[in-house]
Write a protein that holds these residues in place. Structure first.
Motif, PDB file in Angstrom:
ATOM      1  N   SER A 115       0.823  -1.199   0.000  1.00  0.00           N
ATOM      2  CA  SER A 115       0.000   0.000   0.000  1.00  0.00           C
ATOM      3  C   SER A 115       0.863   1.257   0.000  1.00  0.00           C
ATOM      4  N   SER A 116       0.233   2.366  -0.306  1.00  0.00           N
ATOM      5  CA  SER A 116       0.867   3.679  -0.295  1.00  0.00           C
ATOM      6  C   SER A 116      -0.111   4.663   0.325  1.00  0.00           C
ATOM      7  N   THR A 117       0.409   5.760   0.785  1.00  0.00           N
ATOM      8  CA  THR A 117      -0.467   6.805   1.304  1.00  0.00           C
ATOM      9  C   THR A 117      -0.769   7.797   0.192  1.00  0.00           C
ATOM     10  N   LEU A 118      -1.816   8.576   0.397  1.00  0.00           N
ATOM     11  CA  LEU A 118      -2.129   9.638  -0.561  1.00  0.00           C
ATOM     12  C   LEU A 118      -0.965  10.608  -0.672  1.00  0.00           C
ATOM     13  N   ASP A 119      -0.308  10.912   0.425  1.00  0.00           N
ATOM     14  CA  ASP A 119       0.848  11.814   0.387  1.00  0.00           C
ATOM     15  C   ASP A 119       1.962  11.252  -0.490  1.00  0.00           C
ATOM     16  N   GLU A 120       2.208   9.943  -0.412  1.00  0.00           N
ATOM     17  CA  GLU A 120       3.231   9.329  -1.259  1.00  0.00           C
ATOM     18  C   GLU A 120       2.858   9.445  -2.733  1.00  0.00           C
ATOM     19  N   LEU A 121       1.590   9.252  -3.036  1.00  0.00           N
ATOM     20  CA  LEU A 121       1.157   9.356  -4.432  1.00  0.00           C
ATOM     21  C   LEU A 121       1.212  10.791  -4.921  1.00  0.00           C
ATOM     22  N   ARG A 122       0.879  11.749  -4.057  1.00  0.00           N
ATOM     23  CA  ARG A 122       1.023  13.167  -4.425  1.00  0.00           C
ATOM     24  C   ARG A 122       2.475  13.462  -4.793  1.00  0.00           C
ATOM     25  N   GLN A 123       3.380  12.941  -3.985  1.00  0.00           N
ATOM     26  CA  GLN A 123       4.811  13.165  -4.230  1.00  0.00           C
ATOM     27  C   GLN A 123       5.250  12.521  -5.542  1.00  0.00           C
ATOM     28  N   ARG A 124       4.785  11.323  -5.811  1.00  0.00           N
ATOM     29  CA  ARG A 124       5.136  10.649  -7.068  1.00  0.00           C
ATOM     30  C   ARG A 124       4.614  11.430  -8.269  1.00  0.00           C
ATOM     31  N   TYR A 125       3.407  11.964  -8.146  1.00  0.00           N
ATOM     32  CA  TYR A 125       2.842  12.755  -9.244  1.00  0.00           C
ATOM     33  C   TYR A 125       3.659  14.028  -9.450  1.00  0.00           C
ATOM     34  N   ALA A 126       4.005  14.688  -8.363  1.00  0.00           N
ATOM     35  CA  ALA A 126       4.817  15.901  -8.460  1.00  0.00           C
ATOM     36  C   ALA A 126       6.170  15.586  -9.091  1.00  0.00           C
ATOM     37  N   GLU A 127       6.739  14.431  -8.763  1.00  0.00           N
ATOM     38  CA  GLU A 127       8.014  14.028  -9.368  1.00  0.00           C
ATOM     39  C   GLU A 127       7.859  13.797 -10.872  1.00  0.00           C
ATOM     40  N   LEU A 128       6.733  13.215 -11.275  1.00  0.00           N
ATOM     41  CA  LEU A 128       6.477  13.053 -12.705  1.00  0.00           C
ATOM     42  C   LEU A 128       6.466  14.409 -13.401  1.00  0.00           C
ATOM     43  N   LEU A 129       5.786  15.371 -12.789  1.00  0.00           N
ATOM     44  CA  LEU A 129       5.680  16.701 -13.396  1.00  0.00           C
ATOM     45  C   LEU A 129       7.008  17.429 -13.464  1.00  0.00           C
TER      46      LEU A 129
END
Length: 151
Positions: free
Chosen positions: A61-75
């Protein structure tokens, strides 16, 4: 995906696409006889790679914060073209049923992946996507992402 992400289906040249892929233009057309088929394949791959990036190689599992960070890294990295390509397909969906279907399938797949990874309620998953879409638009416009990227 870079050329399509930056210039869209109509604006991307097959010469730039073949150069990015490191292949000849004639070989590109052997693989994809029509530019349209190549564009649709690139969109599918963009969703695949976005999902893989959101999953972060994690099997758990992942947290929403981790996914936010991954998305920001993509950008902020080379993944931005994946997200820009998705914006192109969403915009084309207004008049193009084929793009609408691919965009719908891709978006639903990403949202299901986020829900699966986080076990978050639907409203929180939707909130993440609302902010992520806003961040993509800000990036396209050359505007800074919000400090801390809180959602």
């Amino acid at each position: 995906m870079t050329a399509f992400g930056r210039f869209g289906e109509d604006g991307a040249s097959t010469m730039a696409i073949s150069q990015d892929a490191g292949i000849s233009q004639s070989y590109l057309f052997r693989l994809f006889p029509r530019k349209r088929a190549l564009f649709l394949a690139a969109v599918e791959r963009a969703f695949d790679e976005t999902e893989a990036a959101l999953r972060g190689g994690a099997s758990g599992s992942s947290t929403l914060d981790e996914l936010r960070q991954r998305y920001a890294e993509l950008l902020s990295g080379t993944g931005r073209d994946l997200l820009y390509l998705q914006l192109h397909v969403y915009a084309r969906s207004l008049e193009d049923p084929e793009c609408q279907e691919i965009g719908r399938r891709g978006f639903l797949r990403l949202s299901r992946a986020v829900a699966e990874l986080t076990q978050a309620p639907a409203g929180q998953v939707l909130n993440l996507f609302a902010h992520a879409t806003l961040w993509s638009v800000l990036a396209v416009l050359g505007l800074p992402l919000p400090p801390g990227r809180e959602t």
